[in-house]
Design a protein around this motif. Structure first.
Motif, PDB file in Angstrom:
ATOM      1  N   ALA A  44       0.858  -1.185   0.000  1.00 35.94           N
ATOM      2  CA  ALA A  44       0.000   0.000   0.000  1.00 35.94           C
ATOM      3  C   ALA A  44       0.888   1.227   0.000  1.00 35.94           C
ATOM      4  O   ALA A  44       1.819   1.329   0.798  1.00 35.94           O
ATOM      5  CB  ALA A  44      -0.893  -0.012   1.229  1.00 35.94           C
ATOM      6  N   ALA A  45       0.594   2.132  -0.890  1.00 37.85           N
ATOM      7  CA  ALA A  45       1.434   3.320  -1.022  1.00 37.85           C
ATOM      8  C   ALA A  45       1.225   4.286   0.130  1.00 37.85           C
ATOM      9  O   ALA A  45       2.118   5.023   0.504  1.00 37.85           O
ATOM     10  CB  ALA A  45       1.156   4.011  -2.346  1.00 37.85           C
ATOM     11  N   SER A  46       0.012   4.286   0.703  1.00 43.05           N
ATOM     12  CA  SER A  46      -0.232   5.201   1.813  1.00 43.05           C
ATOM     13  C   SER A  46      -0.642   4.421   3.046  1.00 43.05           C
ATOM     14  O   SER A  46      -1.257   3.366   2.961  1.00 43.05           O
ATOM     15  CB  SER A  46      -1.345   6.182   1.440  1.00 43.05           C
ATOM     16  OG  SER A  46      -2.501   5.440   1.086  1.00 43.05           O
ATOM     17  N   ALA A  47      -0.270   4.965   4.194  1.00 44.58           N
ATOM     18  CA  ALA A  47      -0.573   4.280   5.448  1.00 44.58           C
ATOM     19  C   ALA A  47      -2.046   4.420   5.784  1.00 44.58           C
ATOM     20  O   ALA A  47      -2.655   5.454   5.560  1.00 44.58           O
ATOM     21  CB  ALA A  47       0.265   4.870   6.574  1.00 44.58           C
ATOM     22  N   ILE A  48      -2.624   3.350   6.297  1.00 44.36           N
ATOM     23  CA  ILE A  48      -3.987   3.416   6.818  1.00 44.36           C
ATOM     24  C   ILE A  48      -3.905   3.028   8.275  1.00 44.36           C
ATOM     25  O   ILE A  48      -3.376   1.982   8.629  1.00 44.36           O
ATOM     26  CB  ILE A  48      -4.917   2.444   6.072  1.00 44.36           C
ATOM     27  CG1 ILE A  48      -5.106   2.932   4.642  1.00 44.36           C
ATOM     28  CG2 ILE A  48      -6.257   2.354   6.774  1.00 44.36           C
ATOM     29  CD1 ILE A  48      -5.703   1.915   3.741  1.00 44.36           C
ATOM     30  N   GLU A  49      -4.405   3.902   9.094  1.00 44.53           N
ATOM     31  CA  GLU A  49      -4.329   3.615  10.523  1.00 44.53           C
ATOM     32  C   GLU A  49      -5.405   2.614  10.900  1.00 44.53           C
ATOM     33  O   GLU A  49      -6.570   2.792  10.569  1.00 44.53           O
ATOM     34  CB  GLU A  49      -4.515   4.919  11.318  1.00 44.53           C
ATOM     35  CG  GLU A  49      -3.320   5.856  11.205  1.00 44.53           C
ATOM     36  CD  GLU A  49      -1.992   5.162  11.509  1.00 44.53           C
ATOM     37  OE1 GLU A  49      -1.921   4.480  12.549  1.00 44.53           O
ATOM     38  OE2 GLU A  49      -1.050   5.294  10.710  1.00 44.53           O
ATOM     39  N   SER A  50      -4.982   1.561  11.571  1.00 41.42           N
ATOM     40  CA  SER A  50      -5.959   0.645  12.131  1.00 41.42           C
ATOM     41  C   SER A  50      -6.385   1.224  13.463  1.00 41.42           C
ATOM     42  O   SER A  50      -5.558   1.415  14.340  1.00 41.42           O
ATOM     43  CB  SER A  50      -5.337  -0.736  12.342  1.00 41.42           C
ATOM     44  OG  SER A  50      -4.734  -1.153  11.145  1.00 41.42           O
ATOM     45  N   PRO A  51      -7.675   1.536  13.611  1.00 48.72           N
ATOM     46  CA  PRO A  51      -8.116   2.179  14.851  1.00 48.72           C
ATOM     47  C   PRO A  51      -7.867   1.301  16.078  1.00 48.72           C
ATOM     48  O   PRO A  51      -7.472   1.786  17.122  1.00 48.72           O
ATOM     49  CB  PRO A  51      -9.607   2.411  14.650  1.00 48.72           C
ATOM     50  CG  PRO A  51      -9.955   1.895  13.291  1.00 48.72           C
ATOM     51  CD  PRO A  51      -8.769   1.294  12.669  1.00 48.72           C
ATOM     52  N   THR A  52      -8.107  -0.017  15.936  1.00 47.48           N
ATOM     53  CA  THR A  52      -7.865  -0.905  17.076  1.00 47.48           C
ATOM     54  C   THR A  52      -7.095  -2.123  16.577  1.00 47.48           C
ATOM     55  O   THR A  52      -7.365  -2.617  15.492  1.00 47.48           O
ATOM     56  CB  THR A  52      -9.195  -1.392  17.701  1.00 47.48           C
ATOM     57  OG1 THR A  52     -10.030  -1.839  16.615  1.00 47.48           O
ATOM     58  CG2 THR A  52      -9.903  -0.314  18.483  1.00 47.48           C
TER      59      THR A  52
END
Lengths: 131, 279
Positions: free
Chosen positions: A119-127
């Protein structure tokens, strides 16, 4: 049931994630979305145990939350006498045509990281998915 | 897990919106690359020192330590031996080996079911490699996991004790297929076991397309001659590579009748020329 840490699949799963994380770092990608792996039955790795070990081994790594896709490779032998390659069984590697035992394994012992989806951009996992 | 795309991200919408950011990179690399590199490093240590390294594997209780004790008694006067012991817990096996006057390093793996090349690397720095002829690595008793990890050894020997039954090669093909020698131990029990055939083990090994010799012995009553001769052959093979590297053009002159292995290839299959089905 055996604890995941009692099996060698966990060490191999850690190697897998280390390798995938290295590839991600080389490409400047923060997250790994999918790992495609090819496993033959003669590699000594149980696919089910590998799947079980993955969530544990990937925690706090760029592969956390990624999807692990495992393709199983068939056992294949080449018989020099018949000059043919055929599919064989895990515990019978003799030539199915002529019965000769002096065959050469051409497939079925693979343990390969085939590709990774980055993935080119980070996706924050909320939990975190694990407690 | 997301039911639409199969990903394990908790927030699917975010995932879907960034799907175009994902790209696939081909890798095609073995998962054992890290261990294999460490094993190659160990093998380079061993080859520089010119010793033979044998990885002993079996289920627990097949008699690995007892075989080593008997081997030390038979060979200790002639060759300089050492042992790396792998167990989940205890120093018991290393103590048994040291009692025979041979250096032993115990690796306790805790919960790990096998030795890997890095553990062996740590252990071998405690051994005087240059002053050794044969190093035995007694792996953790287990017919499954140790098969997946190269330690840098020159030969893998799998022990199969007669009470375990003669069909083990068919049940554990991964382990037995990559063995260079199968030792049937506790052969002194053969007269009281009506369901163990040495010939059956050999037939099963051929079914796995393996040319590995199958030798039956008893560490308690002997004789160990065939096993000792196999070790001597392996050691001579190692020494030949260290002291007399044959140049490429001389392959037919240096060893008539025996297949020549270039040094590079010899690292992968160092004992090939001793791997005939009937020694």
């Amino acid at each position: 049931m055996r604890e995941p840490r009692d099996v060698h699949e966990l060490s191999l799963c850690r190697s897998l994630i280390r390798q995938a994380a290295r590839v991600a770092a080389e490409h400047g990608a923060p997250r790994i979305r999918r790992l495609c792996v090819r496993i033959g039955p003669l590699s000594g790795v149980e696919v089910a145990l590998m799947r079980e070990a993955f969530p544990l081994a990937s925690r706090d790594t760029p592969a956390e939350g990624a999807r692990l896709e495992i393709a199983t490779a068939p056992v294949r032998v080449h018989c020099p006498r018949c000059a043919q390659e055929t599919e064989a069984r895990v515990n019978d590697l003799t030539c199915p045509r002529c019965g000769d035992w002096q065959t050469r394994l051409t497939g079925g012992d693979e343990l390969l990281l085939v590709s990774v989806d980055l993935a080119a951009s980070a996706i924050e996992s909320p939990t975190p998915s694990n407690p | 897990m997301c039911q639409t795309c199969g990903c394990a991200l908790p927030d699917h919408l975010q995932h879907a919106s960034s799907e175009h950011d994902v790209h696939t990179v081909a890798v095609l690399e073995g998962l054992k690359a890290h261990n294999d590199a460490a094993a190659g490093h160990n093998r380079a240590h061993f080859d520089r020192a010119g010793l033979l390294v044998v990885n002993l594997m079996s289920s627990p209780g097949a008699g690995k330590t007892r075989l080593l004790e008997a081997t030390i008694e038979a060979l200790g006067g002639r060759h300089r031996l050492a042992v790396i012991e792998g167990d989940l817990e205890t120093e018991n096996d290393a103590r048994r080996i040291r009692a025979k006057g041979v250096p032993a390093v115990q690796i306790t793996t805790g919960s790990a079911c096998h030795l890997d090349a890095t553990m062996v690397h740590r252990a071998l720095h405690a051994l005087p490699l240059e002053d050794l002829d044969i190093l035995f690595i007694e792996n953790v008793g287990n017919l499954v996991c140790p098969a997946s990890f190269d330690l840098g050894q020159h030969a893998s020997v799998t022990l199969l004790s007669t009470p375990e039954g003669d069909d083990k090669p068919l049940k554990y093909p991964v382990m037995f297929r990559q063995s260079d020698l199968v030792l049937i131990t506790k052969a002194d029990l053969l007269p009281v076991l009506d369901d163990f055939e040495v010939a059956a083990v050999e037939a099963h090994m051929r079914r796995l397309a393996s040319p590995a010799p199958v030798l039956a012995l008893s560490s308690r009553t002997g004789p160990l001659d065939a096993w000792l001769a196999w070790l001597e052959t392996g050691l001579a093979e190692r020494r030949r590579h260290v002291f007399r590297p044959a140049p490429d053009g001389e392959r037919l002159l240096t060893r008539p009748g025996a297949p020549y292995h270039a040094p590079d290839h010899a690292q992968d299959h160092p004992l090939d020329s001793s791997r005939s089905p009937a020694p």
